[in-house]
Design a protein around this motif. Structure first.
Motif: not given
Length: 970
Positions: A360-385
């Motif tokens: 499944g997939e979860v939108p960025e607007s969902a509540p998350a800890v700061p570490l999860q948001r930073d991980l998501g940013r790096q996954q997108r920038s490194l194209r590592l889905k």
């Protein structure tokens, strides 16, 4: 059910038939509010279900704020009745609320429940946890609950005439079960149902009876039960509570499966998802999917296979009395028609389709800890889905993107987030390639939340975690492994804390085994400096000091060992040997020094060996690299050797004396002379004579004559380089006895460590003497520049001296002595003649058979079979010893021998058997080294080689100016 009172829709969690029925019932009833089984704290997250970027399967994740590792999940699939109810409420603008026990109580609740009124009076049957579906299936005459559910619900439609009929029938059945089994072995359900009744009363006060409740069918009888508010609140009184956070996280079909340990799981989430989404002809569509999957795996499956499989599935369903083919019928049809009766491809169908890897997939607007948001940013920038399906990722660290991916994955592993696992690299031994196996599991979301206590970004959290792990490490090996992981993760800021812990542990740890375990990881870390751009000087200082401490402590640690401890110590010796080799290469590369000079595989040592071989005209091992192998005359000129020797940094010392060399009795050919150590721990350098002729090397008794002189190493770890004379002649080397009966070259027994000068007075001899890291608790740092390279050069030679000591000390365990001889022989430090002599001593009649067998295991164990194949003298010694072992001792040595020879490849064992049957040493000269295996000549056949060379040139595309290629080698 549509009269007075709320609409109670009892369902099976994750049942597609129940999901269709819920949607039909809600469309017919049009309730004013929808109540759903789930934690009430998640009411604020319900609107996110309308976001198109929130794609099931997903789950509500609740975790304790102060202890993120304490967590719970509430999964939802597209075919889950609860998810259908949430979506219906959002689409129709109807309030939706969760009514189950709050997550704050669920997470804090201990395994033992608070005492409930009447709990002591439960019957024995109520103590057994009841599976409602299994009980109903058994009553209906089915032995498979899943098959009964498919026939009774999934294949019967949603109740087109009366949308409420399925729920009424299911509620009646559950009521009968509750009367028979009570709580069904689930005492916690009594408390949950009290909470549901309280929430239902509050909703009825607000919305009246136009309320629909979607919950597990097991709870419907309890919600219909008439109880007082006081009684329900009494059940909830005194429950423990913790502060919690909730959010949506991705989920997978695999985690919905019962095999994953999920209590409300199902056997075939992929199949159920297909039934829910297929608009018509579900069997035909399913078998088409199966055919497509098998075709992707290069299996021959045609349209005819699909048609025949559909016919077979329909026939099987009719024969078994089922309304429609189910999963069992389609599986049997696939096995018979598409898989040729094999279960191997059927396992792939079950894994990929029946269970499935949907994430499944979860939108960025969902509540998350700061570490999860930073991980998501790096996954997108490194194209590592993130993906649920395991996949392999190959990284080239010379590229910025792949280097960033590697750092991210290593940092996550430091944090305990096992998204990827490194695997062995294929086709490359370099450090710039990595292979990873990636799979995202839902539990990793919990690990991310748990790791959030270390920092708000992945880099900061990994650094803080590494520093904490360094402080808490229990052994020295753990700290060195942590240092390696920090380098891999690109965390230079964490290294100071790790290095402080490493230095403290190394200073206090006196166990040689611990030091030997720690050194390999530390040395491997030095190899990452070039490709990752990391400064590893601090690591090199500690590694060199650690190696010195091992050199000092290893000999006494190898004495008085039992068999298990000796085998473990052999592993330590192998690990240190490999680490010392890598250390020399890594430090030589880091200092810009010739790796051969540092590691002992060429450079000054090899040149000196070549000079000795040429001048003496003897059988010598030209140097540590094995140039000028035993049995061949040296070919290097004295001038060339002298020129090569002076490439090392030197300091000039005039002595005005020359070395005389005289053979000593008992010398054997083929032993490379080690560095000379003087009485004051200084080292003497070998100097060539002025006449251009090398004198024969002097050998002590038991040592190999004709040896190549190596750079001298003092006991204070400094190195003396060989210096040429003015005439550039060959070097004359004198040997003195060394530990273990091997020879150490020493031109002069002077106690002041001076170098031997050319024979003509006034000639200057160049000597290099640079201190290396000291031994003991306080180790000075490795100096920079030329001094650094000179000090590091002694590590390899000192280690070889340690091996010589182990090889010749009778108190050392046999397996360790044998391994030391083997390592010296592999390094070119020990000729075959000397090795045969040492083996003869070890296998003499005075040696106990068990000790002799251990020596053999150390010498030829671990892939040493080819050594016996190509040196029949050694094989003959083993054969002679083995045939002479007394019968009463043979059973004692047999396990050791079996363990040794069983590790050989079948071809090696077969060749050894043929050689033993023929009799070792009967072909060719009795003392010849390297006798060939049957079918091979002693020398190459030039005529036969010439016949195939033209064809090889054509195949390899090698251009040649010769028009007539026949007779090229003539």
């Amino acid at each position: 059910m549509t009269g007075a009172g709320p609409l109670l829709l009892g369902v099976r969690h994750h049942g597609p038939g129940s999901a269709r029925a819920v949607r039909a019932a809600l469309d017919a009833a049009r309730p004013a509010a929808v109540l759903i089984e789930g934690p009430p704290e998640a009411d604020a997250l319900i609107p996110l279900a309308a976001d198109p970027e929130l794609r099931p399967p997903v789950a509500l994740l609740a975790h304790a704020v102060d202890e993120p590792g304490r967590s719970a999940f509430w999964p939802f699939a597209a075919f889950s009745p609860e998810w259908v109810a949430v979506r219906w409420a959002l689409e129709h603008g109807v309030p939706a609320r969760f009514i189950d026990l709050p997550a704050a109580h669920t997470l804090a609740w201990d395994a033992e429940l608070p005492s409930v009124e009447g709990e002591s009076e439960v019957t024995e049957g109520e103590q057994v946890r009841v599976d409602p579906l299994a009980a109903l299936a058994e009553a209906a005459g089915y032995d498979d609950p899943e098959r009964w559910w498919e026939d009774a619900v999934e294949h019967r439609g949603a109740g087109e005439r009366d949308p409420f009929a399925p729920f009424e029938a299911l509620a009646e059945a559950m009521g009968a079960l509750r009367e028979r089994y009570g709580a069904g072995g689930r005492p916690r359900d009594l408390v949950r149902e009290a909470q549901m009744r309280l929430r239902l009363r509050a909703a009825r006060k607000e919305f009246g009876d136009a309320v629909a409740v979607v919950c597990g069918a097991w709870h419907v009888p309890a919600l219909r039960e008439r109880t007082t508010v006081t009684a329900d609140r009494a059940l909830l009184k005194g429950l423990p509570k913790v502060k919690t956070d909730l959010t949506w996280v991705p989920w997978t079909h695999r985690r919905l499966a019962r095999s994953s340990g999920y209590g409300a799981g199902i056997d075939s989430p992929g199949w159920y998802g297909h039934l829910f989404h297929a608009p018509d002809r579900p069997v035909e569509r399913w078998l088409t999917k199966v055919a497509g999957l098998l075709r992707e795996e290069d299996r021959i499956v045609s349209s005819a296979h699909v048609i025949e499989a559909v016919r077979l599935a329909d026939t099987l369903a009719a024969m078994r009395g089922r309304p429609l083919p189910g999963l069992g019928e389609t599986t049997d049809a696939v096995r018979a028609v598409m898989c040729d009766g094999s279960d191997v491809p059927l396992a792939l169908v079950h894994d990929r389709l029946v269970v499935g890897d949907v994430l499944g997939e979860v939108p960025e607007s969902a509540p998350a800890v700061p570490l999860q948001r930073d991980l998501g940013r790096q996954q997108r920038s490194l194209r590592l889905k993130p993906e649920a399906l395991e996949r392999e990722l190959e990284l080239d660290l010379r590229g910025d993107t792949d280097a960033g991916r590697s750092r991210l994955l290593h940092r996550l592993r430091l944090l305990g987030i096992g998204w990827g696992e490194p695997g062995p690299s294929r086709g490359s031994t370099g450090t710039f390639r990595e292979i990873w196996r990636l799979r995202w599991e839902p539990e990793l979301s919990v690990r991310v939340a748990e790791a959030g206590v270390w920092g708000t970004t992945v880099a900061a959290a990994a650094r803080a975690k590494a520093e904490a792990d360094a402080a808490d490490a229990g052994t020295l090996a753990e700290v060195t492994a942590l240092a390696e992981r920090c380098l891999l993760a690109g965390l230079p800021d964490a290294l100071p804390a790790v290095m402080r812990a490493l230095a403290d542990r190394a200073a206090l740890d006196t166990d040689v085994g611990h030091l030997a375990q720690a050194l390999p990881a530390l040395v491997r870390s030095l190899r990452y400096g070039d490709v990752r751009g990391t400064d590893t000087h601090a690591l090199s200082d500690v590694a060199a000091a650690l190696a010195e401490r091992i050199f000092v402590g290893l000999p006494p640690a190898c004495t008085a060992l039992d068999s298990d401890a000796a085998e473990q110590m052999r592993g330590h010796v192998d690990a240190v040997h490999m680490a010392v080799g890598l250390l020399g290469e890594a430090l030589g590369s880091a200092t810009g020094t010739d790796p051969g000079a540092v590691s002992g595989t060429g450079g000054a040592g090899g040149a000196a060996g070549g000079a000795a071989a040429d001048g003496a005209g003897s059988e010598g091992a030209g140097g540590p690299d094995g140039a000028g192998s035993e049995g061949a005359e040296g070919t290097g000129s004295g001038e060339a050797a002298a020129a090569a020797v002076v490439t090392a940094p030197t300091a000039t010392v005039d002595t005005g004396e020359s070395a005389a060399a005289t053979p000593a009795p008992g010398a054997d050919a083929g032993v490379a002379s080690p560095p000379a150590v003087d009485a004051d721990h200084g080292a003497s350098a070998v100097s060539p004579s002025p006449a251009g002729e090398g004198a024969p090397a002097t050998s002590a008794p038991g040592a190999g004559g004709g040896a190549a002189a190596l750079p001298a190493v003092r006991a204070d770890h400094s190195v003396a380089a060989v210096s040429p004379s003015r005439a550039g002649g060959g070097a004359a080397a004198a040997s003195v006895p060394c530990a273990g009966g091997s020879a150490a070259s020493s031109p002069d027994p002077a106690a002041d460590g001076s170098a031997v000068s050319p024979s003509e007075p006034g000639a200057g001899a160049s000597v290099t003497t640079a201190p290396a890291p000291g031994i003991g608790e306080s180790v000075p740092p490795v100096p920079e520049g030329p001094d650094r390279s000179r000090s590091l050069r002694g590590l390899r030679w000192r280690w070889r001296a340690v091996l010589r000591g182990l090889a010749g000390r009778d108190t050392v365990a046999g397996v360790v002595r044998g391994r030391a001889v083997r390592l010296l022989m592999d390094e070119g430090e020990l000729g075959a003649g000397e090795a045969a002599r040492l083996m003869g001593v070890a296998l003499s009649r005075g040696t106990p058979p068990a000790e002799a067998a251990a020596w053999i295991e150390g010498f030829v164990g671990g892939g040493g079979g080819m050594l016996l194949v190509h040196d029949e003298r050694l094989l003959g010694l083993v054969d002679t010893w083995l045939t002479g072992v007394p019968a009463e001792a043979f059973t004692d040595v047999l396990p050791l021998l079996r363990r040794t020879f069983a590790a050989y490849d079948p071809g090696v064992r077969r060749t050894l058997g043929e050689l033993v049957r023929r009799g070792p040493g009967k072909q060719g000269a009795p003392g010849a080294r390297g006798l060939t295996a049957p079918g091979f000549g002693a020398e190459p056949d030039a005529e036969r080689a010439d016949a195939v060379r033209p064809v090889l040139r054509l195949l390899l595309g090698i251009a040649t100016e010769e028009k007539n290629l026949t007779g090229v080698g003539a």
